[in-house]
Design a protein around this motif. Structure first.
Motif, short mmCIF file in Angstrom:
data_model
loop_
_atom_site.label_atom_id
_atom_site.label_comp_id
_atom_site.label_asym_id
_atom_site.label_seq_id
_atom_site.Cartn_x
_atom_site.Cartn_y
_atom_site.Cartn_z
N MET A 1 0.83 -1.21 0.00
CA MET A 1 0.00 0.00 0.00
C MET A 1 0.87 1.26 0.00
N SER A 2 0.51 2.19 -0.85
CA SER A 2 1.24 3.46 -0.88
C SER A 2 0.61 4.43 0.12
N LEU A 3 1.47 5.23 0.76
CA LEU A 3 0.99 6.26 1.66
C LEU A 3 0.99 7.59 0.89
N ILE A 4 -0.14 8.29 0.91
CA ILE A 4 -0.26 9.56 0.20
C ILE A 4 -0.21 10.69 1.23
N ILE A 5 0.80 11.54 1.10
CA ILE A 5 1.00 12.63 2.05
C ILE A 5 0.87 13.98 1.36
N GLY A 6 0.12 14.87 1.96
CA GLY A 6 0.00 16.23 1.42
C GLY A 6 1.13 17.09 1.97
N LEU A 7 1.75 17.86 1.08
CA LEU A 7 2.78 18.82 1.49
C LEU A 7 2.23 20.20 1.17
N THR A 8 2.14 21.05 2.19
CA THR A 8 1.56 22.37 1.94
C THR A 8 2.31 23.41 2.77
N PHE B 1 4.07 12.10 -2.37
CA PHE B 1 3.73 13.42 -1.83
C PHE B 1 2.95 14.23 -2.86
N LEU B 2 1.81 14.77 -2.43
CA LEU B 2 1.06 15.69 -3.26
C LEU B 2 1.38 17.09 -2.76
N ASP B 3 2.12 17.84 -3.57
CA ASP B 3 2.55 19.18 -3.22
C ASP B 3 1.45 20.15 -3.65
N ILE B 4 0.62 20.57 -2.69
CA ILE B 4 -0.55 21.41 -3.00
C ILE B 4 -0.52 22.67 -2.13
N PRO B 5 -0.15 23.82 -2.73
CA PRO B 5 -0.05 25.05 -1.94
C PRO B 5 -1.35 25.40 -1.22
N LEU B 6 -2.49 25.26 -1.92
CA LEU B 6 -3.77 25.66 -1.32
C LEU B 6 -4.59 24.44 -0.90
N LEU B 7 -3.93 23.51 -0.24
CA LEU B 7 -4.57 22.25 0.18
C LEU B 7 -5.81 22.51 1.03
N TYR B 8 -5.69 23.40 2.01
CA TYR B 8 -6.82 23.69 2.90
C TYR B 8 -7.83 24.61 2.23
N GLU B 9 -7.32 25.65 1.56
CA GLU B 9 -8.21 26.62 0.92
C GLU B 9 -9.10 25.95 -0.13
N SER B 10 -8.56 24.93 -0.81
CA SER B 10 -9.33 24.25 -1.87
C SER B 10 -10.04 23.00 -1.36
N ASN B 11 -10.01 22.77 -0.05
CA ASN B 11 -10.66 21.59 0.55
C ASN B 11 -10.23 20.28 -0.10
N LEU B 12 -8.91 20.09 -0.22
CA LEU B 12 -8.41 18.90 -0.90
C LEU B 12 -7.78 17.88 0.07
N THR B 13 -8.04 18.06 1.36
CA THR B 13 -7.42 17.13 2.32
C THR B 13 -7.92 15.69 2.12
N TYR B 14 -9.08 15.52 1.47
CA TYR B 14 -9.58 14.16 1.23
C TYR B 14 -8.67 13.38 0.28
N MET B 15 -7.78 14.09 -0.45
CA MET B 15 -6.90 13.41 -1.40
C MET B 15 -5.68 12.77 -0.72
N VAL B 16 -5.45 13.13 0.56
CA VAL B 16 -4.24 12.66 1.24
C VAL B 16 -4.57 12.01 2.58
N GLU B 17 -3.61 11.23 3.10
CA GLU B 17 -3.82 10.55 4.38
C GLU B 17 -3.20 11.32 5.54
N LYS B 18 -2.14 12.04 5.27
CA LYS B 18 -1.48 12.86 6.29
C LYS B 18 -1.06 14.18 5.65
N VAL B 19 -0.84 15.19 6.50
CA VAL B 19 -0.44 16.50 5.97
C VAL B 19 0.81 17.02 6.70
N ILE B 20 1.79 17.43 5.90
CA ILE B 20 2.97 18.11 6.44
C ILE B 20 2.85 19.58 6.04
N LEU B 21 2.99 20.45 7.03
CA LEU B 21 2.92 21.89 6.77
C LEU B 21 4.31 22.51 6.96
#
Length: 200
Positions: free
Chosen positions: A1-8, A112-132
């Motif tokens: 299983m791959s882990l999907i992490i948001g980087l914002t 890693f999904l590098d998404i500058p506006l991760l929270y502003e665009s309500n995209l947290t559902y695309m990732v399992e964890k978030v690094i800020l």
């Protein structure tokens, strides 16, 4: 299983620096900014939709998007901006998901999904964890003015168009403090990689 992490982060917070560090360690980075450029290339379906919505006047002679012209249309008009986002955002998500699926097929264990506006665009559902990636507001302001040659007012306006980093801190799983030297940021990242047992 791959882990999907948001980087914002926020504008001029140093997110690209952290992204570069991860890339250097062999991790797969899927960048929303690259996606946003790719989906509006000449001939891309999203660009055809944009032309339908805003007219051929927003194209350059070579068929590419005239960003400056489109920017002028949407900058002061919320309805037009919504219309554009309604075309571009789904196309960006689709592009990122396709790259993610490819990376999973290639056996990448951490993506890693590098998404500058991760929270502003309500995209947290695309990732399992978030690094800020975090910096203090004064540091952010100073770096942005220096990097983009902006006045204090211009830089402040850009920063205030995003959610304050102080608010994002409360929502992230992990915060990397990028106020100090690069080595310090790198040390925090190393610690996190080992704590979470992340493998490329």
């Amino acid at each position: 299983m791959s882990l999907i992490i948001g980087l914002t982060g926020g504008i001029a917070s140093g997110k690209s620096t952290v992204s570069e560090m991860l890339n250097h360690r062999g991790f797969k980075i899927i960048d929303a900014d690259i996606a946003a450029r790719e989906v509006v290339k000449a001939g891309a379906p999203a660009l055809c939709e944009i032309v339908d919505a805003f007219g051929r006047g927003i194209l350059l002679a070579d068929g590419n998007l005239d960003r400056a012209k489109l920017g002028k249309i949407i900058f002061h008009d919320q309805e037009q901006r919504k219309k554009l986002n309604g075309i571009v955002h789904p196309a960006v998500r689709k592009w990122m998901n396709e790259r993610k699926d490819e990376a999973i097929e290639q056996g990448k264990r951490t993506i890693f999904l590098d998404i500058p506006l991760l929270y502003e665009s309500n995209l947290t559902y695309m990732v399992e964890k978030v690094i800020l990636v975090y910096v203090d507001e004064e540091v952010q302001l100073h770096r942005l003015m220096e990097r983009n040659g902006l006045s204090k007012d211009e830089a402040s306006a850009r920063i205030s168009s995003q959610l304050p980093l102080s608010q994002k801190v409360k929502m992230a799983d992990v915060v990397i403090d990028n106020n100090d030297r690069r080595e310090n940021t790198e040390a925090q990242l190393e610690q996190l990689i080992s704590k979470w047992g992340l493998l490329p």
